[in-house]
Design a protein around this motif. Sequence first.
Motif, PDB file in Angstrom:
ATOM      1  N   PHE A  94       0.811  -1.215   0.000  1.00  0.00           N
ATOM      2  CA  PHE A  94       0.000   0.000   0.000  1.00  0.00           C
ATOM      3  C   PHE A  94       0.845   1.266   0.000  1.00  0.00           C
ATOM      4  O   PHE A  94       1.970   1.275   0.512  1.00  0.00           O
ATOM      5  N   THR A  95       0.269   2.320  -0.550  1.00  0.00           N
ATOM      6  CA  THR A  95       0.844   3.656  -0.461  1.00  0.00           C
ATOM      7  C   THR A  95      -0.036   4.493   0.454  1.00  0.00           C
ATOM      8  O   THR A  95      -1.261   4.529   0.274  1.00  0.00           O
ATOM      9  N   THR A  96       0.577   5.124   1.433  1.00  0.00           N
ATOM     10  CA  THR A  96      -0.159   5.973   2.371  1.00  0.00           C
ATOM     11  C   THR A  96      -0.257   7.388   1.816  1.00  0.00           C
ATOM     12  O   THR A  96       0.734   7.941   1.332  1.00  0.00           O
ATOM     13  N   ALA A  97      -1.447   7.958   1.875  1.00  0.00           N
ATOM     14  CA  ALA A  97      -1.639   9.328   1.413  1.00  0.00           C
ATOM     15  C   ALA A  97      -0.779  10.271   2.240  1.00  0.00           C
ATOM     16  O   ALA A  97      -0.729  10.176   3.472  1.00  0.00           O
ATOM     17  N   SER A  98      -0.090  11.172   1.569  1.00  0.00           N
ATOM     18  CA  SER A  98       0.782  12.106   2.265  1.00  0.00           C
ATOM     19  C   SER A  98      -0.023  13.212   2.935  1.00  0.00           C
ATOM     20  O   SER A  98      -1.222  13.379   2.689  1.00  0.00           O
ATOM     21  N   GLY A  99       0.643  13.977   3.777  1.00  0.00           N
ATOM     22  CA  GLY A  99      -0.013  15.097   4.436  1.00  0.00           C
ATOM     23  C   GLY A  99      -0.927  14.648   5.564  1.00  0.00           C
ATOM     24  O   GLY A  99      -0.785  13.561   6.120  1.00  0.00           O
ATOM     25  N   VAL A 114      -4.822   6.929   5.503  1.00  0.00           N
ATOM     26  CA  VAL A 114      -5.531   6.396   4.343  1.00  0.00           C
ATOM     27  C   VAL A 114      -4.516   5.720   3.433  1.00  0.00           C
ATOM     28  O   VAL A 114      -3.531   6.347   3.016  1.00  0.00           O
ATOM     29  N   ASP A 115      -4.724   4.448   3.138  1.00  0.00           N
ATOM     30  CA  ASP A 115      -3.836   3.656   2.288  1.00  0.00           C
ATOM     31  C   ASP A 115      -4.575   3.217   1.036  1.00  0.00           C
ATOM     32  O   ASP A 115      -5.754   2.845   1.105  1.00  0.00           O
ATOM     33  N   VAL A 116      -3.876   3.216  -0.092  1.00  0.00           N
ATOM     34  CA  VAL A 116      -4.419   2.694  -1.341  1.00  0.00           C
ATOM     35  C   VAL A 116      -3.474   1.624  -1.850  1.00  0.00           C
ATOM     36  O   VAL A 116      -2.246   1.839  -1.891  1.00  0.00           O
ATOM     37  N   GLU A 117      -4.011   0.480  -2.204  1.00  0.00           N
ATOM     38  CA  GLU A 117      -3.167  -0.613  -2.677  1.00  0.00           C
ATOM     39  C   GLU A 117      -2.391  -0.183  -3.925  1.00  0.00           C
ATOM     40  O   GLU A 117      -2.930   0.490  -4.807  1.00  0.00           O
ATOM     41  N   ASP A 118      -1.139  -0.572  -3.991  1.00  0.00           N
ATOM     42  CA  ASP A 118      -0.295  -0.213  -5.124  1.00  0.00           C
ATOM     43  C   ASP A 118      -0.836  -0.812  -6.422  1.00  0.00           C
ATOM     44  O   ASP A 118      -1.390  -1.913  -6.439  1.00  0.00           O
ATOM     45  N   ASP A 121      -5.658   2.386 -10.147  1.00  0.00           N
ATOM     46  CA  ASP A 121      -5.823   3.653 -10.838  1.00  0.00           C
ATOM     47  C   ASP A 121      -6.595   4.623  -9.952  1.00  0.00           C
ATOM     48  O   ASP A 121      -7.663   5.124 -10.309  1.00  0.00           O
ATOM     49  N   LEU A 122      -6.058   4.834  -8.763  1.00  0.00           N
ATOM     50  CA  LEU A 122      -6.661   5.728  -7.782  1.00  0.00           C
ATOM     51  C   LEU A 122      -5.574   6.621  -7.210  1.00  0.00           C
ATOM     52  O   LEU A 122      -4.450   6.173  -6.976  1.00  0.00           O
ATOM     53  N   SER A 123      -5.918   7.865  -6.959  1.00  0.00           N
ATOM     54  CA  SER A 123      -5.006   8.780  -6.293  1.00  0.00           C
ATOM     55  C   SER A 123      -5.206   8.657  -4.786  1.00  0.00           C
ATOM     56  O   SER A 123      -6.323   8.856  -4.290  1.00  0.00           O
ATOM     57  N   SER A 124      -4.143   8.325  -4.069  1.00  0.00           N
ATOM     58  CA  SER A 124      -4.271   8.208  -2.614  1.00  0.00           C
ATOM     59  C   SER A 124      -4.678   9.548  -2.010  1.00  0.00           C
ATOM     60  O   SER A 124      -5.438   9.603  -1.031  1.00  0.00           O
ATOM     61  N   GLY A 125      -4.206  10.644  -2.623  1.00  0.00           N
ATOM     62  CA  GLY A 125      -4.577  11.959  -2.116  1.00  0.00           C
ATOM     63  C   GLY A 125      -6.053  12.252  -2.283  1.00  0.00           C
ATOM     64  O   GLY A 125      -6.694  12.808  -1.384  1.00  0.00           O
ATOM     65  N   GLU A 126      -6.615  11.866  -3.433  1.00  0.00           N
ATOM     66  CA  GLU A 126      -8.034  12.097  -3.671  1.00  0.00           C
ATOM     67  C   GLU A 126      -8.888  11.223  -2.762  1.00  0.00           C
ATOM     68  O   GLU A 126      -9.924  11.673  -2.252  1.00  0.00           O
ATOM     69  N   VAL A 127      -8.476   9.978  -2.565  1.00  0.00           N
ATOM     70  CA  VAL A 127      -9.206   9.104  -1.646  1.00  0.00           C
ATOM     71  C   VAL A 127      -9.166   9.693  -0.232  1.00  0.00           C
ATOM     72  O   VAL A 127     -10.176   9.740   0.474  1.00  0.00           O
ATOM     73  N   ALA A 128      -7.979  10.155   0.176  1.00  0.00           N
ATOM     74  CA  ALA A 128      -7.841  10.732   1.515  1.00  0.00           C
ATOM     75  C   ALA A 128      -8.743  11.945   1.688  1.00  0.00           C
ATOM     76  O   ALA A 128      -9.384  12.119   2.741  1.00  0.00           O
ATOM     77  N   SER A 129      -8.816  12.796   0.669  1.00  0.00           N
ATOM     78  CA  SER A 129      -9.678  13.983   0.755  1.00  0.00           C
ATOM     79  C   SER A 129     -11.134  13.592   0.918  1.00  0.00           C
ATOM     80  O   SER A 129     -11.887  14.222   1.680  1.00  0.00           O
ATOM     81  N   GLU A 130     -11.531  12.521   0.218  1.00  0.00           N
ATOM     82  CA  GLU A 130     -12.919  12.076   0.314  1.00  0.00           C
ATOM     83  C   GLU A 130     -13.221  11.512   1.699  1.00  0.00           C
ATOM     84  O   GLU A 130     -14.268  11.786   2.294  1.00  0.00           O
ATOM     85  N   VAL A 131     -12.291  10.730   2.235  1.00  0.00           N
ATOM     86  CA  VAL A 131     -12.483  10.172   3.576  1.00  0.00           C
ATOM     87  C   VAL A 131     -12.530  11.293   4.608  1.00  0.00           C
ATOM     88  O   VAL A 131     -13.368  11.287   5.528  1.00  0.00           O
ATOM     89  N   GLU A 132     -11.637  12.262   4.474  1.00  0.00           N
ATOM     90  CA  GLU A 132     -11.636  13.409   5.387  1.00  0.00           C
ATOM     91  C   GLU A 132     -12.991  14.108   5.380  1.00  0.00           C
ATOM     92  O   GLU A 132     -13.542  14.451   6.439  1.00  0.00           O
ATOM     93  N   ARG A 133     -13.520  14.342   4.186  1.00  0.00           N
ATOM     94  CA  ARG A 133     -14.789  15.056   4.050  1.00  0.00           C
ATOM     95  C   ARG A 133     -15.928  14.286   4.729  1.00  0.00           C
ATOM     96  O   ARG A 133     -16.785  14.868   5.388  1.00  0.00           O
ATOM     97  N   VAL A 161      -7.843   3.451   6.979  1.00  0.00           N
ATOM     98  CA  VAL A 161      -8.819   3.189   5.927  1.00  0.00           C
ATOM     99  C   VAL A 161      -8.013   2.742   4.718  1.00  0.00           C
ATOM    100  O   VAL A 161      -7.167   3.491   4.216  1.00  0.00           O
ATOM    101  N   ARG A 162      -8.256   1.509   4.235  1.00  0.00           N
ATOM    102  CA  ARG A 162      -7.422   0.926   3.187  1.00  0.00           C
ATOM    103  C   ARG A 162      -8.294   0.469   2.022  1.00  0.00           C
ATOM    104  O   ARG A 162      -9.133  -0.420   2.183  1.00  0.00           O
ATOM    105  N   VAL A 163      -8.099   1.082   0.866  1.00  0.00           N
ATOM    106  CA  VAL A 163      -8.825   0.684  -0.342  1.00  0.00           C
ATOM    107  C   VAL A 163      -7.969  -0.340  -1.082  1.00  0.00           C
ATOM    108  O   VAL A 163      -6.797  -0.085  -1.369  1.00  0.00           O
ATOM    109  N   ALA A 164      -8.561  -1.497  -1.368  1.00  0.00           N
ATOM    110  CA  ALA A 164      -7.785  -2.586  -1.958  1.00  0.00           C
ATOM    111  C   ALA A 164      -8.631  -3.419  -2.908  1.00  0.00           C
ATOM    112  O   ALA A 164      -9.871  -3.347  -2.901  1.00  0.00           O
ATOM    113  N   THR A 165      -7.961  -4.212  -3.714  1.00  0.00           N
ATOM    114  CA  THR A 165      -8.647  -5.118  -4.638  1.00  0.00           C
ATOM    115  C   THR A 165      -9.446  -6.156  -3.852  1.00  0.00           C
ATOM    116  O   THR A 165      -9.148  -6.427  -2.670  1.00  0.00           O
ATOM    117  N   PRO A 166     -10.446  -6.759  -4.484  1.00  0.00           N
ATOM    118  CA  PRO A 166     -11.242  -7.781  -3.804  1.00  0.00           C
ATOM    119  C   PRO A 166     -10.386  -8.899  -3.208  1.00  0.00           C
ATOM    120  O   PRO A 166     -10.628  -9.345  -2.083  1.00  0.00           O
TER     121      PRO A 166
END
Length: 273
Positions: A94-99, A114-118, A121-133, A161-166
Motif C-alpha cells: 500500500f501507499t499511504t496518502a501524504s499530508g 488512508v492507504d491505497v493498494e499499489d 488507478d486511484l489517487s491516494s490523495g483524492e481518496v484521503a480527501s474524500e475520507v476526510e470530508r 482506511v485501506r482501499v484494496a482489490t477484492p
Amino acid sequence: MWGGLAALTVLGAAGFAAVGWASPGTGGTHTDARSVPTKSAESSPGSARPTPSASTTPPRPSASSSTSSSTGSSAGPSDQSSQPDIPTSGPGTFTTASGGSGTVGKGKTLRYRVDVEDGLDLSSGEVASEVERILADRRGWTADGRSAFQRVSSGTTDFAVRVATPGTVDKICGQYGLDTGGEVNCNVGQNVMVNLKRWELATPVYAKDVTAYRALIINHEVGHFLGQGHVGCPGKGQPAPAMMQQIKGMNGCVPNVWPYDEKGRYVTGPAVS
C-alpha cells in the motif's frame, strides 16, 4: 467513500456487517465485517461507545433524514458513463496518502491514515480527501460529541482506511476468519478494509450516486470500529440507519448514508445480530 460510502464489516466476535448489495455468489456472507477483538481494536459493539437511542439528541448537529439529502454528499452524483476496470487482485502492498488534516469533532482524537493498494488507478490523495470530508461531515460520527478524527501520514495511528482489490480484502479479512467473498468490505483490528469494487461501483440502490455510497461504507465500517453494532430498519419510509446492513435489502426504509440527521438525531433501529 467517484463518491458514496457505509459499509460492509464484522467487529466483535466474528459478526458481519453490511451495507449495499451482495452478489449471487456471496451466499450468507455479510457486506462488511466487523473485527474479531484484538489488543488494539475495540472488542465488542458498544463496549466503549454505547449506541445512542433513536430519541437521543447529541450535543452537536448531524445527518439528514430525508431521502434526497441522505443519499447526497458534498460532491455531486458520479459520472456513470464508463465502468472502471476492477482488478481482482493486487500486490498487497500500500501507499499511504501524504499530508494530513486538522482535528474534527470533540472528545478523544482518533488518528487515522488512508492507504491505497499499489497498482490501482486511484489517487491516494483524492481518496484521503474524500475520507476526510466524510468523517468531518456534521451528520457523521463527530455528532456523538465524543469522537474526533485526524488524518495523519506518519506516526502512531488508531486505525487505517485501506482501499484494496477484492482479493487483498479477502486475504486480510480472512486472517480474522471473515469471508468477504470478493464482494464486500470489512473492519478487522485497526483496518477499515474497503473493497475497490464497492468503492468504484457502489450497489444498485446507490448506483446513480457512488459518492453517497462511499460515505455509507466509511460511516458503517468506522461505526463498527467505534463499537457500534447492526440495527434494522425502524419502519417503512424512514431513513435506513448507517449501521443497517443495507446490502441485504432496504426492508421498507429509504436510502440514507449518515449516522445522524440534520437535527443531530441518531438514526437507528432495532438491534440485530
